[in-house]
Design a protein around this motif. Structure first.
Motif, PDB file in Angstrom:
ATOM      1  N   THR A 152      24.140   4.060  80.418  1.00 43.66           N
ATOM      2  CA  THR A 152      23.095   4.785  79.703  1.00 43.66           C
ATOM      3  C   THR A 152      21.771   4.098  79.962  1.00 43.66           C
ATOM      4  N   LYS A 212      17.976   3.368  78.773  1.00 42.33           N
ATOM      5  CA  LYS A 212      17.132   3.386  77.585  1.00 42.33           C
ATOM      6  C   LYS A 212      15.701   3.125  78.010  1.00 42.33           C
ATOM      7  N   THR A 213      14.813   3.753  77.314  1.00 41.59           N
ATOM      8  CA  THR A 213      13.407   3.492  77.584  1.00 41.59           C
ATOM      9  C   THR A 213      13.026   2.189  76.915  1.00 41.59           C
ATOM     10  N   GLU A 271      12.860   2.605  73.190  1.00 40.30           N
ATOM     11  CA  GLU A 271      14.162   2.577  72.521  1.00 40.30           C
ATOM     12  C   GLU A 271      14.714   1.162  72.450  1.00 40.30           C
ATOM     13  N   MET A 272      14.535   0.418  73.534  1.00 37.28           N
ATOM     14  CA  MET A 272      15.009  -0.976  73.534  1.00 37.28           C
ATOM     15  C   MET A 272      14.258  -1.786  72.488  1.00 37.28           C
ATOM     16  N   ASP A 293      15.524  -0.852  69.093  1.00 39.50           N
ATOM     17  CA  ASP A 293      16.821  -1.484  68.870  1.00 39.50           C
ATOM     18  C   ASP A 293      16.657  -2.956  68.503  1.00 39.50           C
TER      19      ASP A 293
END
Length: 183
Positions: free
Chosen positions: A72, A74-75, A78-79, A82
């Motif tokens: 997957t 992730k941008t 998003e990282m 997270d």
């Protein structure tokens, strides 16, 4: 054996033939970025040729593509979200643990204070039973006579047997009287 070192450095160059995701730039743009003189107007007047992605043949590689995180993508946003969520969870965990430790510390403090008060009360009770300082210890006269006899006869302590016997009898009598008074 092993005494000689290699004299030259070795270099390996691996060409990257993977053109997917690569933006092609014209020579005039490269020259402008480098700060050089403009390439001829005739070349810059013609628009750069952009080939659509469908015409590009896929490049085969010896190694299969590998992705971290189970494939997957992730941008970075998003990282980052997270990571921030993980930090919040970590903060909550440590705040909860700190609060628990403080509560345990307070509980232990209360218990220790209670034990201290109990011990202080017991000591006060024990000292209240002791005779006052003004009173002489029991059999003080008999003890003094034993001491003076020992000082007069340092090498012959058997000469003080009568004084020691009188002192022991006095102590026994005081002990019996004390035990009788408690009952």
């Amino acid at each position: 054996m092993g005494g000689l070192q290699s004299s030259g450095t070795r270099r390996i160059s691996v060409p990257n033939d993977d053109t997917s995701g690569v933006i092609k730039v014209s020579d005039s743009v490269v020259q402008r970025l480098k700060g050089g003189a403009e390439v001829k107007e005739t070349q810059s007047a013609s628009p750069p040729v952009i080939q659509p992605q469908s015409n590009v043949e896929p490049v085969t590689s010896l190694f299969p593509p590998s992705y971290y995180g189970g494939g997957t993508h992730k941008t970075s946003l998003e990282m980052r979200q997270d990571k921030e969520e993980a930090l919040r969870e970590n903060d909550q965990y440590w705040e909860k643990r700190l609060k628990t430790m403080e509560e345990n510390h307070m509980m232990m403090n209360r218990r220790m204070e209670e034990e201290y008060r109990k011990a202080a009360k017991e000591v006060e009770e024990l000292f209240s039973r002791l005779p006052a300082k003004r009173e002489q210890p029991p059999c003080a006269n008999a003890g003094q006579s034993v001491k003076s006899c020992y000082q007069k006869n340092p090498g012959a302590i058997l000469k003080c047997a009568k004084e020691v016997e009188a002192f022991a009898a006095c102590v026994d009598m005081k002990r019996i009287n004390r035990l009788d008074s408690r009952q």
